[in-house]
Design a protein around this motif. Structure first.
Motif, PDB file in Angstrom:
ATOM      1  N   SER A   1       0.829  -1.203   0.000  1.00 32.69           N
ATOM      2  CA  SER A   1       0.000   0.000   0.000  1.00 32.69           C
ATOM      3  C   SER A   1       0.867   1.257   0.000  1.00 32.69           C
ATOM      4  CB  SER A   1      -0.923   0.008   1.218  1.00 32.69           C
ATOM      5  OG  SER A   1      -1.814  -1.091   1.187  1.00 32.69           O
ATOM      6  N   ALA A   2       1.968   1.229   0.749  1.00 31.49           N
ATOM      7  CA  ALA A   2       2.879   2.384   0.751  1.00 31.49           C
ATOM      8  C   ALA A   2       3.499   2.600  -0.627  1.00 31.49           C
ATOM      9  CB  ALA A   2       3.968   2.183   1.800  1.00 31.49           C
ATOM     10  N   THR A   3       3.838   1.490  -1.293  1.00 28.13           N
ATOM     11  CA  THR A   3       4.354   1.606  -2.669  1.00 28.13           C
ATOM     12  C   THR A   3       3.308   2.196  -3.589  1.00 28.13           C
ATOM     13  OG1 THR A   3       5.721  -0.358  -2.264  1.00 28.13           O
ATOM     14  CG2 THR A   3       5.399   0.320  -4.562  1.00 28.13           C
ATOM     15  N   GLN A   4       2.061   1.805  -3.391  1.00 25.24           N
ATOM     16  CA  GLN A   4       0.975   2.360  -4.199  1.00 25.24           C
ATOM     17  C   GLN A   4       0.836   3.863  -3.985  1.00 25.24           C
ATOM     18  OE1 GLN A   4      -2.994   1.090  -3.177  1.00 25.24           O
ATOM     19  NE2 GLN A   4      -3.680   1.190  -5.294  1.00 25.24           N
ATOM     20  N   ILE A   5       0.988   4.326  -2.750  1.00 25.18           N
ATOM     21  CA  ILE A   5       0.906   5.762  -2.476  1.00 25.18           C
ATOM     22  C   ILE A   5       2.008   6.508  -3.219  1.00 25.18           C
ATOM     23  CG2 ILE A   5       1.137   7.507  -0.655  1.00 25.18           C
ATOM     24  CD1 ILE A   5      -0.184   5.558   1.258  1.00 25.18           C
ATOM     25  N   GLY A   6       3.199   5.917  -3.255  1.00 28.28           N
ATOM     26  CA  GLY A   6       4.288   6.555  -3.999  1.00 28.28           C
ATOM     27  C   GLY A   6       3.960   6.712  -5.470  1.00 28.28           C
ATOM     28  N   TYR A   7       3.384   5.680  -6.073  1.00 24.26           N
ATOM     29  CA  TYR A   7       2.993   5.790  -7.484  1.00 24.26           C
ATOM     30  C   TYR A   7       1.839   6.771  -7.678  1.00 24.26           C
ATOM     31  CZ  TYR A   7       5.950   1.920  -9.027  1.00 24.26           C
ATOM     32  OH  TYR A   7       7.024   1.131  -9.350  1.00 24.26           O
ATOM     33  N   ILE A   8       0.948   6.843  -6.684  1.00 28.94           N
ATOM     34  CA  ILE A   8      -0.185   7.773  -6.803  1.00 28.94           C
ATOM     35  C   ILE A   8       0.306   9.211  -6.870  1.00 28.94           C
ATOM     36  CG2 ILE A   8      -2.161   8.731  -5.559  1.00 28.94           C
ATOM     37  CD1 ILE A   8      -2.730   5.886  -4.538  1.00 28.94           C
ATOM     38  N   TRP A   9       1.241   9.559  -6.012  1.00 28.25           N
ATOM     39  CA  TRP A   9       1.712  10.938  -5.981  1.00 28.25           C
ATOM     40  C   TRP A   9       2.704  11.238  -7.089  1.00 28.25           C
ATOM     41  CZ3 TRP A   9      -0.474  14.847  -3.683  1.00 28.25           C
ATOM     42  CH2 TRP A   9      -1.382  14.571  -2.653  1.00 28.25           C
ATOM     43  N   SER A  10       3.120  10.215  -7.824  1.00 23.93           N
ATOM     44  CA  SER A  10       3.944  10.469  -9.007  1.00 23.93           C
ATOM     45  C   SER A  10       3.097  10.841 -10.215  1.00 23.93           C
ATOM     46  CB  SER A  10       4.796   9.238  -9.338  1.00 23.93           C
ATOM     47  OG  SER A  10       3.972   8.148  -9.732  1.00 23.93           O
ATOM     48  N   LEU A  11       1.756  10.673 -10.078  1.00 28.86           N
ATOM     49  CA  LEU A  11       0.860  11.071 -11.165  1.00 28.86           C
ATOM     50  C   LEU A  11       0.804  12.587 -11.257  1.00 28.86           C
ATOM     51  CD1 LEU A  11      -2.157   8.649 -10.604  1.00 28.86           C
ATOM     52  CD2 LEU A  11      -0.423   8.487 -12.378  1.00 28.86           C
ATOM     53  N   THR A  12       0.782  13.067 -12.459  1.00 27.82           N
ATOM     54  CA  THR A  12       0.642  14.500 -12.707  1.00 27.82           C
ATOM     55  C   THR A  12      -0.566  14.717 -13.605  1.00 27.82           C
ATOM     56  OG1 THR A  12       2.150  14.362 -14.596  1.00 27.82           O
ATOM     57  CG2 THR A  12       3.126  14.904 -12.452  1.00 27.82           C
ATOM     58  N   SER A  13      -0.819  15.923 -13.910  1.00 28.71           N
ATOM     59  CA  SER A  13      -1.937  16.239 -14.805  1.00 28.71           C
ATOM     60  C   SER A  13      -1.536  15.997 -16.252  1.00 28.71           C
ATOM     61  CB  SER A  13      -2.373  17.688 -14.615  1.00 28.71           C
ATOM     62  OG  SER A  13      -1.264  18.551 -14.841  1.00 28.71           O
ATOM     63  N   ALA A  14      -1.042  14.774 -16.504  1.00 32.31           N
ATOM     64  CA  ALA A  14      -0.612  14.431 -17.854  1.00 32.31           C
ATOM     65  C   ALA A  14      -1.831  14.232 -18.754  1.00 32.31           C
ATOM     66  CB  ALA A  14       0.243  13.169 -17.839  1.00 32.31           C
ATOM     67  N   LYS A  15      -1.593  14.363 -20.037  1.00 31.27           N
ATOM     68  CA  LYS A  15      -2.689  14.213 -20.986  1.00 31.27           C
ATOM     69  C   LYS A  15      -3.153  12.761 -21.051  1.00 31.27           C
ATOM     70  CE  LYS A  15      -1.232  18.098 -23.890  1.00 31.27           C
ATOM     71  NZ  LYS A  15      -0.820  18.531 -25.244  1.00 31.27           N
ATOM     72  N   ASP A  16      -2.216  11.814 -20.949  1.00 36.44           N
ATOM     73  CA  ASP A  16      -2.558  10.396 -21.053  1.00 36.44           C
ATOM     74  C   ASP A  16      -2.596   9.791 -19.653  1.00 36.44           C
ATOM     75  OD1 ASP A  16      -3.164   7.954 -22.003  1.00 36.44           O
ATOM     76  OD2 ASP A  16      -1.312   7.627 -23.131  1.00 36.44           O
ATOM     77  N   LEU A  17      -3.598  10.164 -18.882  1.00 35.04           N
ATOM     78  CA  LEU A  17      -3.711   9.684 -17.506  1.00 35.04           C
ATOM     79  C   LEU A  17      -3.959   8.187 -17.455  1.00 35.04           C
ATOM     80  CD1 LEU A  17      -3.894  10.243 -14.475  1.00 35.04           C
ATOM     81  CD2 LEU A  17      -6.327  10.741 -14.789  1.00 35.04           C
ATOM     82  N   LEU A  18      -4.770   7.669 -18.361  1.00 30.74           N
ATOM     83  CA  LEU A  18      -5.094   6.245 -18.357  1.00 30.74           C
ATOM     84  C   LEU A  18      -3.862   5.387 -18.596  1.00 30.74           C
ATOM     85  CD1 LEU A  18      -8.486   6.219 -20.303  1.00 30.74           C
ATOM     86  CD2 LEU A  18      -8.111   6.164 -17.840  1.00 30.74           C
ATOM     87  N   ASN A  19      -2.879   5.916 -19.302  1.00 31.98           N
ATOM     88  CA  ASN A  19      -1.646   5.173 -19.538  1.00 31.98           C
ATOM     89  C   ASN A  19      -0.684   5.296 -18.353  1.00 31.98           C
ATOM     90  OD1 ASN A  19       0.245   3.665 -21.252  1.00 31.98           O
ATOM     91  ND2 ASN A  19       1.408   5.578 -21.307  1.00 31.98           N
ATOM     92  N   ASP A  20      -0.708   6.430 -17.683  1.00 26.24           N
ATOM     93  CA  ASP A  20       0.226   6.657 -16.586  1.00 26.24           C
ATOM     94  C   ASP A  20      -0.239   6.032 -15.272  1.00 26.24           C
ATOM     95  OD1 ASP A  20       1.763   8.125 -18.332  1.00 26.24           O
ATOM     96  OD2 ASP A  20       0.891  10.057 -17.748  1.00 26.24           O
ATOM     97  N   ILE A  21      -1.506   5.669 -15.190  1.00 25.61           N
ATOM     98  CA  ILE A  21      -2.041   5.184 -13.919  1.00 25.61           C
ATOM     99  C   ILE A  21      -1.869   3.675 -13.746  1.00 25.61           C
ATOM    100  CG2 ILE A  21      -4.410   4.580 -14.595  1.00 25.61           C
ATOM    101  CD1 ILE A  21      -5.391   6.097 -12.136  1.00 25.61           C
ATOM    102  N   TRP A  22      -1.326   2.980 -14.736  1.00 21.13           N
ATOM    103  CA  TRP A  22      -1.255   1.522 -14.651  1.00 21.13           C
ATOM    104  C   TRP A  22      -0.436   1.015 -13.457  1.00 21.13           C
ATOM    105  CZ3 TRP A  22       3.216  -1.243 -14.708  1.00 21.13           C
ATOM    106  CH2 TRP A  22       4.357  -0.625 -15.219  1.00 21.13           C
ATOM    107  N   PRO A  23       0.667   1.690 -13.025  1.00 19.35           N
ATOM    108  CA  PRO A  23       1.362   1.174 -11.829  1.00 19.35           C
ATOM    109  C   PRO A  23       0.484   1.219 -10.578  1.00 19.35           C
ATOM    110  CG  PRO A  23       2.772   2.698 -13.045  1.00 19.35           C
ATOM    111  CD  PRO A  23       1.400   2.844 -13.606  1.00 19.35           C
ATOM    112  N   VAL A  24      -0.381   2.232 -10.489  1.00 19.90           N
ATOM    113  CA  VAL A  24      -1.289   2.334  -9.343  1.00 19.90           C
ATOM    114  C   VAL A  24      -2.273   1.164  -9.345  1.00 19.90           C
ATOM    115  CG1 VAL A  24      -3.015   3.776  -8.205  1.00 19.90           C
ATOM    116  CG2 VAL A  24      -1.056   4.835  -9.342  1.00 19.90           C
ATOM    117  N   VAL A  25      -2.784   0.828 -10.533  1.00 19.39           N
ATOM    118  CA  VAL A  25      -3.735  -0.283 -10.646  1.00 19.39           C
ATOM    119  C   VAL A  25      -3.059  -1.609 -10.309  1.00 19.39           C
ATOM    120  CG1 VAL A  25      -5.266  -1.520 -12.219  1.00 19.39           C
ATOM    121  CG2 VAL A  25      -5.076   0.975 -12.366  1.00 19.39           C
TER     122      VAL A  25
END
Length: 212
Positions: free
Chosen positions: A93-117
């Protein structure tokens, strides 16, 4: 402590369902790329943090129950290790939080969110696996697998944990297996007896017909 853990878990479950269900405006509540949606990072961070809190609570509650027990030190350590294996879930879960906060307002959010999933799936799988660890030892003992030592196969009539000082209590797995084996043996014996009787009758008939 137990009732507080149940209350916190229930409140978190209800609130998490509503947050996920209504994080985006109607009619496309599933479209997280909509700018009018809630902050994706905030929603998922809340879920991950509550995962960590509840996992530690689920390890702490049985720990408080085990510590006062009059058992040997090795048994106490074995039980505590089984319960505190849930720390692996907290790490995921802590690793997931790290990936969550690495997300930015990128145009391709669906592609960048795969590590969180992927981390979310790892959290679910590890949670299920670690919750079964306390039951692993009695299960292996009942199957006589030999995984717990060279002499584990001879301990068929002892339970994994002593209850109230009573020993020599065979596991339910052993009872089921022995009963099944006994039924099969009895069925085979009955079949062999019937075959022998039919052969005897056939030989008798053949002998009588020859004599005639």
């Amino acid at each position: 402590m137990m009732f507080a853990t149940c209350a916190v878990t229930g409140i978190w479950a209800v609130s998490a369902v509503f947050l996920i269900a209504f994080q985006c405006p109607a009619p496309n509540r599933w479209d997280i790329t909509n700018r009018k949606c809630m902050d994706v990072r905030a929603v998922r961070t809340y879920n991950a943090v509550m995962n960590i809190i509840t996992d530690f609570a689920l390890a702490l509650v049985p720990t408080l129950m085990v510590l006062p027990l009059q058992i040997t030190r090795d048994q106490r350590i074995t039980l505590l290790i089984g319960f505190w294996c849930r720390g692996i879930v907290a790490v995921a879960s802590a690793t997931q939080i790290g990936y969550i906060w690495s997300l930015t307002s990128a145009k391709d959010l669906l592609n960048d969110i795969w590590p969180v999933v992927v981390c979310g799936q790892v959290v679910q799988v590890t949670s299920i696996m670690t919750s079964t660890v306390p039951s692993l030892k009695p299960f292996l003992l009942s199957l006589e697998s030999g995984f717990l030592g060279p002499n584990s196969g001879s301990r068929t009539n002892t339970s994994a944990f002593e209850s109230g000082g009573r020993t020599n209590q065979s596991s339910s797995y052993i009872k089921i297996g022995s009963q099944y084996s006994r039924n099969r043996a009895e069925s085979k014996a009955k079949k062999s007896i019937l075959v022998q009787k039919s052969v005897t009758v056939s030989v008798g008939d053949a002998t009588a017909s020859r004599a005639d």
